[in-house]
Enzyme design. Structure first.
Site, PDB file in Angstrom:
ATOM      1  N   THR A 169       0.796  -1.074   0.106  1.00 38.16           N
ATOM      2  CA  THR A 169      -0.157  -0.054  -0.004  1.00 38.16           C
ATOM      3  C   THR A 169       0.793   1.379  -0.121  1.00 38.16           C
ATOM      4  OG1 THR A 169      -1.628  -1.151   1.361  1.00 38.16           O
ATOM      5  CG2 THR A 169      -1.953   0.984   1.143  1.00 38.16           C
ATOM      6  N   GLU A 227      -6.158  -5.791   3.880  1.00 35.81           N
ATOM      7  CA  GLU A 227      -6.305  -6.881   2.821  1.00 35.81           C
ATOM      8  C   GLU A 227      -7.376  -6.784   1.970  1.00 35.81           C
ATOM      9  OE1 GLU A 227      -4.099  -8.884   2.517  1.00 35.81           O
ATOM     10  OE2 GLU A 227      -2.948  -9.117   4.395  1.00 35.81           O
TER      11      GLU A 227
END
Ligand SMILES: CCCCCCCCC/C=C/C(=O)SCCNC(=O)CCNC(=O)[C@H](O)C(C)(C)COP(=O)(O)OP(=O)(O)OC[C@H]1O[C@@H](n2cnc3c(N)ncnc32)[C@H](O)[C@@H]1OP(=O)(O)O
Ligand SMILES: Cc1cc2nc3c(=O)[nH]c(=O)nc-3n(C[C@H](O)[C@H](O)[C@H](O)COP(=O)(O)OP(=O)(O)OC[C@H]3O[C@@H](n4cnc5c(N)ncnc54)[C@H](O)[C@@H]3O)c2cc1C
Length: 646
Positions: free
Chosen positions: A138, A414
């Site tokens: 990320t 996730e």
């Protein structure tokens, strides 16, 4: 032992131990889990309640505990991944650990994406913990994979990749273990011969192996969060960092810069599928913990009155049962769904390792959907449990605030849940295939006969009432037909396309319907898997009590989503009116077994870490004792008095 809780246990109509065996998957597994749980008596794991510590102290205590865990795992020779997982979840209690990501993401990525040579080099380093890893995907500006900006450009003259964070938004943000790790799996857009080949994984060293000083890389902790205080979620800025060609996982680039296509580009995303699958089981675990705390406490707490008699246990209030028993049913449902998800994950990933990728799309869709469905439900459920404990639920001594704060990011990490539900909406594709006459296999096969059933909005009176609300198989069938909401989503897309919208806009303008369809599909799966499980349970007493829970789970879900069932003509209004009556009967049936049903989850007190959820029910004296340990009570007069009040 509190007399109320003793009485509750005497009321149970089934053998608690036998139910524990079913939840564990057999007596041998229970025995082994209990042996592993003995580690809780090890004085090396004695620690201060993290709630009484600062963030830095919490991090330090967690790192010490992680290091101890590694030493003990070696000492006891525990090497089976399932046993390591069990051991760690016992020792960790309700909190996460900084080294968690090394186990759940870094190592699994190495196992699944290293070629032979890379395995030889990296696995010994990583399994001996010389290399401590994180998973850096990320970025500050994006999580959407195609939008990630970090680049890895191949330089054939030096046989290196140059990793770069070209903008502020491309700084890696959130990866756990920012202070702890010395290596990272970094996901970056691969450039070779001037062409972008999409996201690939690279091993990057972050810190010096002896001194732990950062290499010329900006790396650190992102600061305090809602929870996750033990975890040093980090930032990582790469400024033209060079790594050898060998550090690219799966080695897709030849020395001359030629790109070698993988069997499926999605294999790079495999670790996320793995964790999403695990999160289904984690939801069951946390739901079970929360119910254990709230139900045991409700059995010993007395308040107000029903008749003019001594104050009743709060568990005798119908509204308290209505808050907690559907959640108890959910904990059981999710336990069985968690078992299914784990089995399915290992079965399909076994096939993938053998080169058969045919079920990869379904594995992705099912794990994404069930991850979202179970974490959303559990997230809400923990908070209901907390509030059902009144004021004491708000105290950290109950453990419920911590359970919530540690669990709630599962809805985000996730893959954010709405985004995951939209991935599951791939069942629209399945629906179209079924409509075109293709025979679907697996969990989507129910769509094969949708055309004949033709469920759609129309007056319920025009349809015969199909469903006996006391019959579980009828309820499963109606959930299946409700899952045909996918038809409405598909129609919405069709209508949008007819308005000459692009496919992408049609999809976005139908997203509410798509998420609803995915949710209905997952709900059907849960009801079906719970019901299927009953047929495996031979013990009649346990079968009876679990059937009662399954009925409650199914009927409560219908009551919450009555609009769908009415609109689709699956249930009539009079039947709908019967459901609350039946739910009340089921609450009464469950009441005598409620404490035994949570006892069967078999959480040791140290794992629950909850004064309200204690096995012996001695809540009040222990609440008082816990409060006395508050750091504010370290001195009789706090220094602030002298500084500001005197
Ligand atoms: C218990 C202890 C815990 C404890 C754990 C504690 C620690 C946890 C720490 C947390 C770590 C993290 O969060 S790590 C970071 C996690 N990040 C994420 O999860 C990111 C979420 N985003 C994504 O996954 C992606 O952006 C996604 C939404 C899928 C969109 O990606 P793309 O744009 O590439 O994909 P699309 O164009 O939508 O789809 C392309 C096709 O690929 C398919 N596809 C997409 N992803 C796929 C996948 N993973 N596997 C197979 N197939 C996939 C789609 O179905 C499409 O199929 P067709 O339609 O047939 O072509
Ligand atoms: C505790 C924690 C630990 C983490 N650990 C790691 C880690 O170790 N490594 C790592 O790489 N990352 C990690 N992450 C990051 C995590 O994976 C992301 O936060 C997550 O994937 C969500 O992405 P986002 O934050 O960009 O949310 P966004 O995608 O910005 O979501 C914000 C909102 O936009 C909506 N939205 C976004 N896209 C769409 C869409 N396509 N359709 C409809 N709605 C949409 C969402 O539904 C949501 O409501 C961690 C996060 C947390 C909270």
């Amino acid at each position: 032992m509190n007399p109320d809780i003793v009485k509750e246990r005497q009321n149970a109509s089934f053998d608690v131990q036998k139910l524990t065996y079913i939840l564990d998957g057999g007596p041998e597994k229970t025995k082994r889990r209990r042996e592993i749980s003995l580690v809780l008596n090890d004085p090396d794991f004695d620690e201060e309640d993290p709630n009484f510590l600062s963030r830095s102290e919490r991090y330090e205590q967690a790192v010490r505990k992680s290091a101890q865990m590694i030493l003990k795992l070696r000492e006891y020779g525990i090497s089976d991944p399932a046993e390591i997982n069990c051991y760690k979840s016992v020792v960790r209690g309700n909190f996460h650990e900084s080294l968690g990501l090394h186990y759940v993401m870094f190592l699994p990525t190495l196992y699944s994406q290293c070629d032979q040579e890379q395995s030889k080099k990296w696995l010994p380093l990583a399994t001996s913990f010389e290399v401590l890893g994180t998973y850096a995907q990320t970025e500050l500006g994006h999580t959407h994979l195609r939008g990630l900006e970090t680049t890895a450009t191949f330089d054939p003259t030096t046989q290196e990749f140059v990793l770069n964070s070209p903008t502020v938004t491309s700084i890696k943000w959130w990866p756990g273990a920012g202070k702890t790790s010395n290596h990272a799996v970094v996901l970056a857009q691969l450039y070779t011969r001037g062409k972008c080949h999409g996201l690939h994984a690279f091993i990057v060293q972050l810190r010096h192996m002896d001194t732990h000083e950062p290499l010329p890389i900006l790396v650190g902790d992102i600061g305090p969060k809602f929870g996750f205080s033990e975890v040093d979620n980090g930032f990582l800025k790469l400024d033209h960092v060079r790594i050898p060609r060998e550090n690219m996982l799966m080695k897709h680039v030849e020395p001359d810069g030629r790109y070698v296509k993988p069997a499926s580009a999605k294999l790079t995303y495999g670790t996320m599928v793995f964790i999403r699958s695990l999160l289904v089981g984690l939801s069951a675990l946390v739901m079970a913990k929360s119910c254990t705390i709230a139900i045991r406490y409700s059995a010993v707490r007395h308040q107000s009155e029903i008749r003019s008699e001594p104050e009743p246990q709060i568990l005798d209030y119908q509204t308290q049962q209505y808050k907690l028993f559907p959640l108890l049913a959910t904990a059981y449902a999710f336990s069985f769904v968690g078992q299914y998800m784990t089995e399915t994950y290992y079965r399909i990933s076994g096939d993938i390792n053998q080169g058969d990728l045919s079920e990869l799309p379904e594995l992705h869709a099912v794990s994404a959907g069930l991850k979202a469905f179970t974490t959303w439900t559990t997230n809400t459920g923990i908070e209901v449990c907390r509030m059902s404990c009144g004021g004491h639920g708000y105290s950290r001594s109950s453990a419920l605030p911590d359970l919530y704060a540690e669990f709630t990011p599962t809805c985000t990490y996730e893959g954010e849940n709405t985004v995951m539900m939209l991935q599951t909406a791939y069942l629209v594709k399945s629906y179209r295939q079924a409509k075109a006459g293709e025979q679907l296999r697996g969990i989507m096969s129910y769509l094969n006969d949708m055309e004949q059933r033709h469920v759609r909005a129309h007056p319920a009176s025009a349809r015969p009432a199909l469903v006996d609300i006391n019959d579980l198989s009828d309820l499963v069938e109606s959930y299946k037909l409700r899952a045909a909401l996918v038809e409405s989503a598909a129609k919405s897309i069709q209508q949008e396309l007819q308005k000459r919208r692009s496919h992408e806009d049609a999809w976005n303008n139908s997203a509410i319907d798509l998420v609803k369809a995915s949710d209905a599909h997952c709900h059907y799966m849960v009801v079906k898997l719970f019901t299927d499980k009953l047929s495996e349970i031979g013990d009649p007493d346990i079968n009876l009590v679990l059937t009662t829970l399954a009925q409650l789970y199914a009927l409560h879900g219908i009551a919450l989503n009555s609009g769908d069932f009415l609109q689709a003509g699956l249930l009539t209004v009079p039947q709908m009116q019967q459901i609350p009556v039946r739910i009340k009967e089921l609450l009464c049936l469950i009441r005598p077994n409620a404490v035994a049903l949570v006892d069967a989850f078999d959480f040791p007190d140290k794992v629950l870490s909850s004064v309200l959820g204690r096995y012996d029910g001695n809540v009040y004296e222990n609440l008082f004792e816990w409060a006395r340990r508050s750091p504010l009570n370290a001195t009789e007069v706090h220094e602030s008095f002298h500084k500001y009040l005197k």
